[in-house]
Design a protein around this motif. Structure first.
Motif, mmCIF file in Angstrom:
data_model
loop_
_atom_site.group_PDB
_atom_site.id
_atom_site.type_symbol
_atom_site.label_atom_id
_atom_site.label_comp_id
_atom_site.label_asym_id
_atom_site.label_seq_id
_atom_site.Cartn_x
_atom_site.Cartn_y
_atom_site.Cartn_z
ATOM 1 N N GLU A 125 -18.545 22.799 8.623
ATOM 2 C CA GLU A 125 -18.944 21.583 7.924
ATOM 3 C C GLU A 125 -20.454 21.581 7.651
ATOM 4 O O GLU A 125 -21.236 22.190 8.398
ATOM 5 C CB GLU A 125 -18.578 20.351 8.755
ATOM 6 C CG GLU A 125 -17.094 20.066 8.815
ATOM 7 C CD GLU A 125 -16.522 19.766 7.442
ATOM 8 O OE1 GLU A 125 -16.806 18.682 6.901
ATOM 9 O OE2 GLU A 125 -15.797 20.623 6.908
ATOM 10 N N SER A 126 -20.856 20.899 6.600
ATOM 11 C CA SER A 126 -22.276 20.780 6.280
ATOM 12 C C SER A 126 -23.000 20.069 7.418
ATOM 13 O O SER A 126 -22.487 19.098 7.989
ATOM 14 C CB SER A 126 -22.469 19.998 4.979
ATOM 15 O OG SER A 126 -21.873 20.677 3.891
ATOM 16 N N THR A 127 -24.170 20.559 7.756
ATOM 17 C CA THR A 127 -24.926 19.967 8.856
ATOM 18 C C THR A 127 -25.706 18.747 8.382
ATOM 19 O O THR A 127 -26.021 18.598 7.205
ATOM 20 C CB THR A 127 -25.909 20.986 9.454
ATOM 21 O OG1 THR A 127 -26.792 21.448 8.419
ATOM 22 C CG2 THR A 127 -25.159 22.167 10.039
#
Length: 295
Positions: A125-127
């Motif tokens: 997932e995008s941080t």
């Protein structure tokens, strides 16, 4: 008679180790899906989302055809042993048996936590970048990582957990909504009196938070924190035959070595963690060297 006494001692010792491991050995096993395993590996089932549809009167219902995915989890064996010299035992004023039991259980508990954190760090997932220059910025960053779970349709059902570095925890404690019982209630505060250490989570924004010293980058400018749902991570543990309560967790072996005039006390377990659903794990990045916010 001596054999019977030895068996009773080992049974009691294993019970002590198991009790310590369950309550104080590690923090994270209660926060993930667990499964007792007989063998070297297991699988956790992941079921995709379904979509509801309409149908004409007397028409055929369209199946959702939810995808089922078997996520593999491989167990590894771990050992934590130490020597107990016969004559040293007579010279100490501590409970040597309990000291060894705690040492072994804590070591294996830390290993479980390390396995879970290693898997959390594999999320795709995008941080979320968390700015820690002020209490308002910290609050906004923590809300954003929680919001990312909402965006992924992760259930907000009390099964959400958050892990913070010691400095990130200190930053969060500058947020009034995070540290005050006026917002979370007295039962939602951390360090509830009488609760076992592993059960002391702080509730805020419907997430259970805990400080952890083993997070990646702790104390550096590239530290990581995580918010995740319990069903997103799986942990399989080896089932043991014998005297361990419920045949799970850790077991112990106590062997006398006459050539050393010592007992070797070994603690062991099998366990493995896996990422079941990457959308249920959100990573936050922050500078862990920033001074604690004063405004």
């Amino acid at each position: 008679m001596s054999t019977t006494i030895t068996n009773a001692f080992i049974t009691q010792y294993e019970s002590d180790v198991h009790h310590i491991f369950q309550l104080e050995g590690g923090f994270l096993r209660p926060s993930v899906r667990t499964k007792s395993v007989v063998g070297s590996s297991t699988t956790f089932q992941k079921i995709a989302k379904g979509t509801a549809t309409t149908k004409a009167r007397h028409g055929t219902i369209t199946p959702m055809n939810q995808t089922h995915t078997a996520v593999s989890c491989t167990l590894s064996d771990f050992y934590a042993g130490d020597w107990a010299d016969k004559l040293d035992e007579a010279k100490t004023n501590i409970d040597e048996r309990m000291a060894l039991a705690k040492g072994g259980a804590w070591a294996l508990g830390r290993k479980v936590d390390n396995q879970v954190i290693t898997v959390l760090d594999t999320t795709s997932e995008s941080t979320v970048t968390i700015t820690v220059t002020s209490a308002a910025a910290v609050r906004a960053g923590l809300l954003q990582v929680c919001e990312a779970l909402d965006d992924n349709d992760v259930p907000n059902d009390g099964g959400r957990y958050g892990l913070l570095t010691p400095r990130a925890w200190s930053q969060a404690m500058t947020v009034k909504e995070f540290n005050s019982s006026d917002y979370v209630g007295p039962n939602g505060l951390a360090f509830t009196e009488g609760a076992p250490l592993s059960q002391k989570w702080k509730s805020w924004n419907n997430v259970l938070w805990k400080v952890h010293t083993d997070l990646p980058g702790k104390g550096t400018a590239t530290a990581k924190v995580f918010v995740y749902h319990k069903n997103a991570i799986g942990y399989g543990y080896g089932a043991h035959a014998g005297n361990v309560a419920e045949n799970e967790g850790v077991s112990a072996d106590i062997t006398w070595h006459g050539d050393r005039a010592s007992h070797f006390v070994n603690h062991m377990m099998s366990g493995g963690a896996c990422l079941i659903d990457t959308t249920g794990v959100i990573e936050g990045n922050l500078n862990d060297t920033t001074a604690i916010a004063t405004t």
